[in-house]
Design a protein around this motif. Structure first.
Motif, PDB file in Angstrom:
ATOM      1  N   GLY A   1       8.761   7.706   1.525  1.00 32.30           N
ATOM      2  CA  GLY A   1       9.241   6.569   2.310  1.00 32.30           C
ATOM      3  C   GLY A   1       8.670   5.262   1.810  1.00 32.30           C
ATOM      4  N   ARG A   2       8.081   5.266   0.605  1.00 31.60           N
ATOM      5  CA  ARG A   2       7.467   4.078   0.021  1.00 31.60           C
ATOM      6  C   ARG A   2       7.716   4.058  -1.486  1.00 31.60           C
ATOM      7  N   ASN A   3       7.720   2.849  -2.068  1.00 30.20           N
ATOM      8  CA  ASN A   3       7.749   2.725  -3.519  1.00 30.20           C
ATOM      9  C   ASN A   3       6.336   2.863  -4.069  1.00 30.20           C
ATOM     10  N   PHE A   4       6.233   3.042  -5.375  1.00 29.55           N
ATOM     11  CA  PHE A   4       4.923   3.128  -6.008  1.00 29.55           C
ATOM     12  C   PHE A   4       4.457   1.713  -6.366  1.00 29.55           C
ATOM     13  N   LEU A   5       4.326   0.901  -5.327  1.00 30.73           N
ATOM     14  CA  LEU A   5       3.929  -0.493  -5.490  1.00 30.73           C
ATOM     15  C   LEU A   5       2.718  -0.790  -4.614  1.00 30.73           C
ATOM     16  N   ILE A   6       1.733  -1.457  -5.216  1.00 31.28           N
ATOM     17  CA  ILE A   6       0.567  -1.937  -4.489  1.00 31.28           C
ATOM     18  C   ILE A   6       0.665  -3.458  -4.426  1.00 31.28           C
ATOM     19  N   GLY A   7       0.548  -4.014  -3.221  1.00 24.13           N
ATOM     20  CA  GLY A   7       0.575  -5.461  -3.072  1.00 24.13           C
ATOM     21  C   GLY A   7      -0.826  -6.038  -3.021  1.00 24.13           C
ATOM     22  N   LEU A   8      -0.988  -7.218  -3.598  1.00 30.20           N
ATOM     23  CA  LEU A   8      -2.240  -7.964  -3.467  1.00 30.20           C
ATOM     24  C   LEU A   8      -1.885  -9.275  -2.780  1.00 30.20           C
ATOM     25  N   VAL A   9      -2.382  -9.453  -1.554  1.00 29.61           N
ATOM     26  CA  VAL A   9      -2.032 -10.595  -0.722  1.00 29.61           C
ATOM     27  C   VAL A   9      -3.237 -11.524  -0.626  1.00 29.61           C
TER      28      VAL A   9
ATOM     29  N   VAL B   1       6.005  -6.598   2.983  1.00 29.98           N
ATOM     30  CA  VAL B   1       5.665  -5.168   3.013  1.00 29.98           C
ATOM     31  C   VAL B   1       6.904  -4.303   3.187  1.00 29.98           C
ATOM     32  N   THR B   2       7.762  -4.681   4.130  1.00 27.16           N
ATOM     33  CA  THR B   2       8.923  -3.848   4.429  1.00 27.16           C
ATOM     34  C   THR B   2      10.001  -3.971   3.357  1.00 27.16           C
ATOM     35  N   ARG B   3      10.206  -5.178   2.832  1.00 30.35           N
ATOM     36  CA  ARG B   3      11.245  -5.371   1.818  1.00 30.35           C
ATOM     37  C   ARG B   3      10.908  -4.627   0.532  1.00 30.35           C
ATOM     38  N   GLN B   4       9.638  -4.681   0.133  1.00 30.30           N
ATOM     39  CA  GLN B   4       9.211  -4.010  -1.088  1.00 30.30           C
ATOM     40  C   GLN B   4       8.881  -2.536  -0.865  1.00 30.30           C
TER      41      GLN B   4
ATOM     42  N   GLY C   1      -2.569 -20.675   7.011  1.00 35.96           N
ATOM     43  CA  GLY C   1      -2.480 -21.649   8.083  1.00 35.96           C
ATOM     44  C   GLY C   1      -1.096 -21.760   8.687  1.00 35.96           C
ATOM     45  N   SER C   2      -0.126 -21.101   8.086  1.00 38.57           N
ATOM     46  CA  SER C   2       1.245 -21.171   8.595  1.00 38.57           C
ATOM     47  C   SER C   2       1.406 -20.292   9.832  1.00 38.57           C
ATOM     48  N   PRO C   3       2.139 -20.759  10.850  1.00 39.36           N
ATOM     49  CA  PRO C   3       2.395 -19.918  12.027  1.00 39.36           C
ATOM     50  C   PRO C   3       3.278 -18.722  11.689  1.00 39.36           C
ATOM     51  N   MET C   4       3.886 -18.735  10.496  1.00 41.31           N
ATOM     52  CA  MET C   4       4.785 -17.657  10.092  1.00 41.31           C
ATOM     53  C   MET C   4       4.118 -16.667   9.144  1.00 41.31           C
ATOM     54  N   VAL C   5       2.799 -16.807   8.917  1.00 33.91           N
ATOM     55  CA  VAL C   5       2.163 -15.991   7.888  1.00 33.91           C
ATOM     56  C   VAL C   5       2.282 -14.503   8.163  1.00 33.91           C
ATOM     57  N   MET C   6       2.141 -14.084   9.418  1.00 31.46           N
ATOM     58  CA  MET C   6       2.234 -12.658   9.736  1.00 31.46           C
ATOM     59  C   MET C   6       3.645 -12.132   9.483  1.00 31.46           C
ATOM     60  N   ASP C   7       4.641 -12.932   9.862  1.00 28.46           N
ATOM     61  CA  ASP C   7       6.029 -12.525   9.618  1.00 28.46           C
ATOM     62  C   ASP C   7       6.323 -12.474   8.124  1.00 28.46           C
ATOM     63  N   ASP C   8       5.762 -13.428   7.367  1.00 33.19           N
ATOM     64  CA  ASP C   8       5.973 -13.444   5.916  1.00 33.19           C
ATOM     65  C   ASP C   8       5.422 -12.172   5.269  1.00 33.19           C
ATOM     66  N   ILE C   9       4.209 -11.789   5.668  1.00 24.21           N
ATOM     67  CA  ILE C   9       3.591 -10.596   5.090  1.00 24.21           C
ATOM     68  C   ILE C   9       4.337  -9.346   5.534  1.00 24.21           C
ATOM     69  N   ARG C  10       4.771  -9.306   6.779  1.00 24.68           N
ATOM     70  CA  ARG C  10       5.521  -8.147   7.277  1.00 24.68           C
ATOM     71  C   ARG C  10       6.815  -7.961   6.467  1.00 24.68           C
ATOM     72  N   ARG C  11       7.528  -9.071   6.218  1.00 28.08           N
ATOM     73  CA  ARG C  11       8.761  -8.982   5.431  1.00 28.08           C
ATOM     74  C   ARG C  11       8.474  -8.519   4.008  1.00 28.08           C
TER      75      ARG C  11
END
Length: 350
Positions: A69-77, A124-127, A112-122
């Motif tokens: 259910g996942r790709n073989f991708l590691i993200g560095l945030v 993670v899920t998109r990739q 510092g963005s109010p959207m940072v959590m949504d950005d990271i969630r997208r």
């Protein structure tokens, strides 16, 4: 014969189950061989690898990714003003992934963005990420860790202290290391020591300041507020902070800067004023980035093992893929250490 083969059709593709049966091992063992797990005994590894070579078996990463259910991708945030730190940690993660099917995806964000959590969630899920390495100061965000848990995405946090369990944490002993560096300045005879602190809200900045203050308190040395200047982990902020410290009378005989970029700014400020380093001003930094040996004099600093920490974070995530105990091959705590170079001397007499 060719006609018979044509009628029979091509031979069915081998599966991981076929390889496991031929080798007389479990499917998990074959998976560990494919993923180059270091924890298999040599005899078992050699046996499975020989069968893979003989049969020409090729693992299907798409099928495995679908099963996981996942790709073989590691993200560095990350969101960190010190790009050298990010590059060093990235290098460590890449070393951990070398020779595996995993690839690294880099994602800068604005914490510092109010959207940072949504950005990271997208992201993670998109990739469909297998896992994420979180670099400070983002790694200090417990809400981010909870969100990744909710999304079923593995994560490892890198930081200057421990604030999660061993499976999710790679930490260093910044407080102890800075205390040692400050004791070194005190042992040289310095009593009026300035501090250029890191940014407010960074756990690393607080840990390093705590270590500095601890060593002064042990020696019975007061720290007036005037000897503390705020920095932002950048060269420019180190330069500006040092200017304020050098305006004091009497000025400090030594300055500890909470990272090397700021320490380089201190050196530059001293040069602008004709203050000799280390004869008239001693300087200590933190990180041990390449800049420390490219300036004159070379900077005394605390070596932060960022490459090793990044490698350990990557190994912890890969351990989850192979079913191994990640802690066996990837430690959770790393020691920073003082590197003595030419920017520290005893204070000038008088």
């Amino acid at each position: 014969m060719a006609k018979q083969q044509q009628e029979e059709g091509p031979a069915p593709k081998l599966t991981i189950n076929d390889i496991a049966r031929m080798a007389g091992v479990s499917k998990k063992t074959v998976s560990r061989v494919i993923n180059r797990s270091p924890l298999l005994n040599r005899q078992t590894r050699a046996k499975v690898e020989a069968i893979i070579r003989e049969t020409g078996y090729v693992p299907n990463p798409q099928a495995r990714a679908l099963a996981l259910g996942r790709n073989f991708l590691i993200g560095l945030v990350y969101d960190n003003p010190n790009l050298q730190t990010i590059l060093s940690m990235q290098r460590g993660v890449l070393e951990a992934l070398h020779g595996t099917e995993f690839e690294l995806v880099i994602r800068p964000v604005d914490r510092g963005s109010p959207m940072v959590m949504d950005d990271i969630r997208r992201f993670v899920t998109r990739q469909r990420l297998f896992g994420v390495v979180i670099v400070p100061p983002l790694s200090e965000n417990d809400a981010l860790a909870r969100m990744l848990d909710e999304e079923g995405c593995r994560y490892v946090r890198i930081g200057s202290a421990t604030w999660d369990d061993a499976d999710h944490m790679v930490a260093s002993n910044d407080r102890d290391a800075v205390a040692e560096a400050t004791r070194y300045l005190i042992a040289q005879g310095h009593r009026r020591i300035g501090l250029i602190a890191g940014p407010h809200g960074f756990r690393s900045a607080q840990e390093r300041r705590d270590g500095f203050e601890l060593a002064l308190a042990e020696a019975g040395i007061a720290l007036p507020r005037s000897l503390v200047a705020d920095g932002h982990y950048t060269f420019e902020s180190g330069l500006a902070a040092c200017e304020s410290l050098l305006d004091l009378s009497p000025r400090p005989t030594a300055i500890f800067a909470a990272n090397d970029e700021m320490a380089a700014g201190v050196l530059y400020a001293a040069r602008l004023r004709g203050i000799a380093v280390p004869e008239q001003l001693s300087i200590v930094g933190f990180d041990d980035t390449p800049i420390t040996t490219r300036v004159w004099p070379p900077l005394t600093t605390v070596r932060w093992p960022t490459v090793a920490m990044g490698r350990a974070a990557g190994l912890k995530l890969i351990g989850a893929a192979t079913g191994e105990d990640a802690e066996v091959g990837a430690p959770s705590m790393f020691s920073s250490m003082l590197i003595r170079r030419g920017s520290v001397a005893r204070p000038a007499a008088g």
